[in-house]
Scaffold this motif. Structure first.
Motif, mmCIF file in Angstrom:
data_model
loop_
_atom_site.group_PDB
_atom_site.id
_atom_site.type_symbol
_atom_site.label_atom_id
_atom_site.label_comp_id
_atom_site.label_asym_id
_atom_site.label_seq_id
_atom_site.Cartn_x
_atom_site.Cartn_y
_atom_site.Cartn_z
ATOM 1 N N ILE A 245 0.844 -1.204 0.000
ATOM 2 C CA ILE A 245 0.000 0.000 0.000
ATOM 3 C C ILE A 245 0.875 1.247 0.000
ATOM 4 O O ILE A 245 0.639 2.201 -0.761
ATOM 5 N N LEU A 261 -5.860 -2.211 -0.420
ATOM 6 C CA LEU A 261 -6.550 -1.967 0.841
ATOM 7 C C LEU A 261 -7.766 -2.881 0.981
ATOM 8 O O LEU A 261 -7.991 -3.480 2.042
ATOM 9 N N ALA A 272 -5.018 -1.729 7.967
ATOM 10 C CA ALA A 272 -4.631 -1.367 6.601
ATOM 11 C C ALA A 272 -5.149 0.017 6.223
ATOM 12 O O ALA A 272 -4.481 0.783 5.526
ATOM 13 N N ASP A 273 -6.374 0.342 6.701
ATOM 14 C CA ASP A 273 -6.948 1.657 6.395
ATOM 15 C C ASP A 273 -6.094 2.775 6.987
ATOM 16 O O ASP A 273 -5.873 3.808 6.344
ATOM 17 N N PHE A 276 -3.020 3.193 4.889
ATOM 18 C CA PHE A 276 -3.347 3.918 3.659
ATOM 19 C C PHE A 276 -3.455 5.417 3.923
ATOM 20 O O PHE A 276 -2.895 6.240 3.187
#
Length: 287
Positions: A245, A261, A272-273, A276
């Motif tokens: 990412i 994502l 993961a968000d 990001f």
């Protein structure tokens, strides 16, 4: 008169002439100014683990540019521009080919580090293992290396700073052809290239052995269904998607980053968000 033989010889001499013309436009005197190098001890990161790794598919070919926007790391041989890659979770072993084009009297002469999952160097492919592939009618001269990456997770391409400015002299193709045909040596100058800090590479990856996991391991599928419940993700997969990412955002490929994502969230990688969003903030700050 043997017309077939004469025509065959004419074609051979024509190919020699064409390669000579091509090379005359590719090589320049080695007195030209070298591209700007990074500072002696410059480094973007404190450790190899902190580099941004571009995710690799199981089989793919890609073009790689090392330039003044590439990450700088202070390797054992000194600071160099670099590109870093992460092999896919399903790749256990892969065959790798790297080509570096020799043009305009200059060439990027690569070193390659192969790292395990703990970011420890397990093998080094030095510039000495790159062989010269002379120009022909379809491509310029290149430095080429083929090697197997076995049980490694990461790959870093860079250059030996101590060799910047040193010369590589290759036999002129007209001389090679003349020797092959038993003809007198032509009065041509062998092309000379300098090792420089930037350049363009082509790279191909071909997975030769796939990793094996338990039947309930989420890494068996890179696109599991949303209805699946993979459980707690493996740390290796977490690291892979975090880095993928960040690398996609750094390359301004937001669509790719969004796709990664979504895949990460389906695997249960809950942070993961946040990765990001942090990557987007950092990218906007750089711009």
């Amino acid at each position: 008169m043997n017309l077939g033989y004469n025509n065959k010889m004419s074609m051979k001499y024509l190919s020699v002439a064409l390669v000579t013309i091509l090379l005359s436009g590719c090589s320049t005197p080695v007195t030209q100014q070298l591209p700007l190098m990074p500072a002696d001890s410059a480094s973007c990161c404190d450790s190899l683990k902190q580099l941004s790794f571009v995710p690799l598919k199981e089989t793919e070919a890609l073009n790689v540019s090392l330039d003044h926007n590439s990450a700088v790391f202070n390797f054992d041989e000194g600071s160099s521009y670099s590109k870093s890659f992460a092999f896919g979770p399903r790749t256990k072993s892969a065959h790798v080919t790297i080509n570096s084009v020799m043009q305009n009297g200059q060439v990027f002469s690569p070193n390659v580090l192969l790292l395990n999952k703990d970011y420890e160097v397990v093998e080094k492919v030095t510039y000495r293992k790159f062989k010269i592939q002379s120009a022909d009618l379809t491509k310029p001269s290149q430095l080429v290396a083929n090697f197997d990456a076995e049980n490694v997770r990461y790959m870093i391409v860079y250059a030996d700073r101590r060799k910047f400015g040193s010369k590589i002299v290759i036999p002129h193709p007209a001389k090679v052809r003349a020797k092959e045909f038993g003809e007198p040596m032509p009065m041509v100058t062998d092309p000379v290239y300098q090792r420089v800090a930037i350049g363009k590479l082509t790279m191909s990856i071909h997975t030769t052995q796939y990793a094996s996991y338990a039947s309930d391991d989420e890494r068996l599928s890179s696109h599991p269904s949303k209805a699946s419940n993979p459980g707690k993700p493996q740390q290796e997969s977490v690291n892979f998607y975090h880095q993928a990412i960040r690398a996609a955002v750094a390359d301004n490929d937001v669509d790719k980053a969004m796709g990664l994502l979504r895949d990460a969230e389906q695997l249960g990688i809950t942070d993961a968000d946040q990765v990001f969003r942090d990557a987007m903030k950092a990218q906007l700050a750089r711009q």
